[in-house]
Motif scaffolding. Structure first.
Motif, short mmCIF file in Angstrom:
data_model
loop_
_atom_site.label_atom_id
_atom_site.label_comp_id
_atom_site.label_asym_id
_atom_site.label_seq_id
_atom_site.Cartn_x
_atom_site.Cartn_y
_atom_site.Cartn_z
N CYS A 131 3.29 -6.74 -13.94
CA CYS A 131 4.18 -6.31 -15.01
C CYS A 131 5.50 -5.82 -14.40
O CYS A 131 5.49 -4.99 -13.50
CB CYS A 131 3.52 -5.21 -15.83
N VAL B 293 -2.89 -5.02 -18.83
CA VAL B 293 -2.89 -4.52 -17.45
C VAL B 293 -4.23 -3.84 -17.22
O VAL B 293 -4.75 -3.14 -18.08
CB VAL B 293 -1.71 -3.54 -17.24
N PHE C 282 -1.81 -7.88 -14.29
CA PHE C 282 -2.40 -8.48 -15.49
C PHE C 282 -3.82 -8.96 -15.20
O PHE C 282 -4.11 -9.46 -14.11
CB PHE C 282 -1.57 -9.68 -15.96
N LEU D 40 -0.68 -5.23 -23.89
CA LEU D 40 0.76 -5.35 -23.95
C LEU D 40 1.17 -5.92 -25.30
O LEU D 40 0.53 -6.84 -25.81
CB LEU D 40 1.25 -6.27 -22.83
#
Length: 355
Positions: A28, A50, A38, A101
């Motif tokens: 990220c 994550v 990730f 995310l």
């Protein structure tokens, strides 16, 4: 394919995997989760979450490849991941099992608990990156992880797999929630951390006892799900280095489940052909000195064929959407690189560098 060509294929495939893993595609780059790694990707190529366990693997993997693949770039990746861990552990916090995310999936059952395995992998990653000279040891994060891991030890001296964060939630019965032999991989990594930080004796003793309790049944351990079974083998290579023969027997039992094309199933009763299991089996065979068979070479060819031109490796190849997977890529890169090294007669790293 002759031996030299297979070595070349393994080397070339490992290089493509490294290129993808170091391209920035798996880490990220900004926002609250900057530096975290990730776990997997969706059908549109977007990162889903994550993951602290995989961030630990990535730090560990960076430490393993250090020295020959662009030190400055490795240091940048490692420092960003270490900084993420420090933020995630600040003010008494503990990182969510999966930090999604872009919203969505916020009620993932995994995020109602923290897992011994995940935190142990993050701890080992930070220590390994430091041992390799990529980062200064992040003392605060290491101390916080040891503190959290110590809280998993019950009054009877046994390690729980998970600790609930929210009262009233019930975790589903999965291998990851029930605990078992696979936790030896985690406990062996906690023991390695004692080189860098004081590990409470209650935690250290629980880790030693966990491995000791399984020594009599290494070779005959029920296979069940191969992924956690191989985690057990990986852990015992560190915790019980004198037990390589029965560990090799366990790995050969896994290898015996491969089909003619070198696909290995998720379990004896499940035909799902997972990429991580191929790489895990190959790594254990290599570290026990039993990867010289035609069946092991078939695993290598199968694994190489799964990696695309961009260096991406899907979790499974029996579905229309072959979604790239980060931990599969790390496991496979290490397995193929080590295979080529072994076939050239080069010494392999110690088992503690097994991601």
């Amino acid at each position: 394919m002759n031996a030299a060509l297979l070595i070349d294929q393994a080397d070339a495939t490992a290089a493509r995997l490294r290129q993808w893993l170091l391209s920035g595609s798996v880490q990220c780059g900004d926002g609250a989760q900057a530096g975290g790694i990730f776990g997997a990707f969706d059908a549109k190529g977007g990162a889903r979450y994550v993951y602290p366990e995989i961030t630990g693997y990535y730090l560990h993997w960076l430490g393993d490849v250090a020295g020959s693949h662009g030190e400055a770039r490795l240091q940048q990746h490692a420092q960003a991941a270490a900084d993420w861990a420090g933020r995630a552990l600040a003010s008494g916090q503990v990182p969510a099992t999966r930090s999604y995310l872009g919203g969505g999936d916020g009620d993932d059952w995994r995020n109602h608990a923290v897992f011994f395995f995940d935190l142990a992998m993050l701890l080992r990653g930070l220590c390994a990156a430091s041992e390799a000279g990529l980062i200064a040891l992040p003392g605060f994060a290491v101390a916080r992880l040891v503190e959290e891991l110590a809280a998993f030890v019950d009054s009877d001296g046994r390690i729980r797999a998970a600790r609930l964060l929210h009262a009233g939630h019930v975790l589903p019965e999965r291998w990851s929630t029930l605990g078992g032999p696979f936790e030896v991989k985690a406990s062996s990594r906690v023991e390695l951390a004692a080189r860098h930080h004081c590990v409470p004796e209650t935690l250290a003793a629980a880790c030693r006892e966990l491995a000791a309790s399984y020594r009599p049944q290494i070779a005959t351990l029920p296979l069940q799900m191969l992924h956690p079974t191989l985690y057990f083998a990986e852990g015992m290579l560190v915790a019980a280095a004198d037990c390589r023969e029965p560990i090799a027997t366990l790995a050969q039992r896994c290898l015996a489940l491969a089909d003619a094309q070198g696909n290995l199933p998720e379990a004896e009763d499940s035909p799902v052909p997972r990429s991580d299991i191929l790489a895990q089996t190959l790594r254990v065979l290599l570290l026990t000195g039993t990867a010289d068979s035609a069946a092991a070479e078939t695993l290598v060819r199968n694994l190489c064929q799964r990696v695309d031109a961009a260096g991406q490796l899907p979790f499974r190849v029996d579905t229309p959407e072959r979604l790239p997977n980060v931990w599969c890529a790390m496991f496979a890169e290490q397995a193929l690189r080590w295979f080529a090294q072994a076939r050239r007669g080069e010494a392999l790293p110690a088992a503690e560098w097994l991601v």
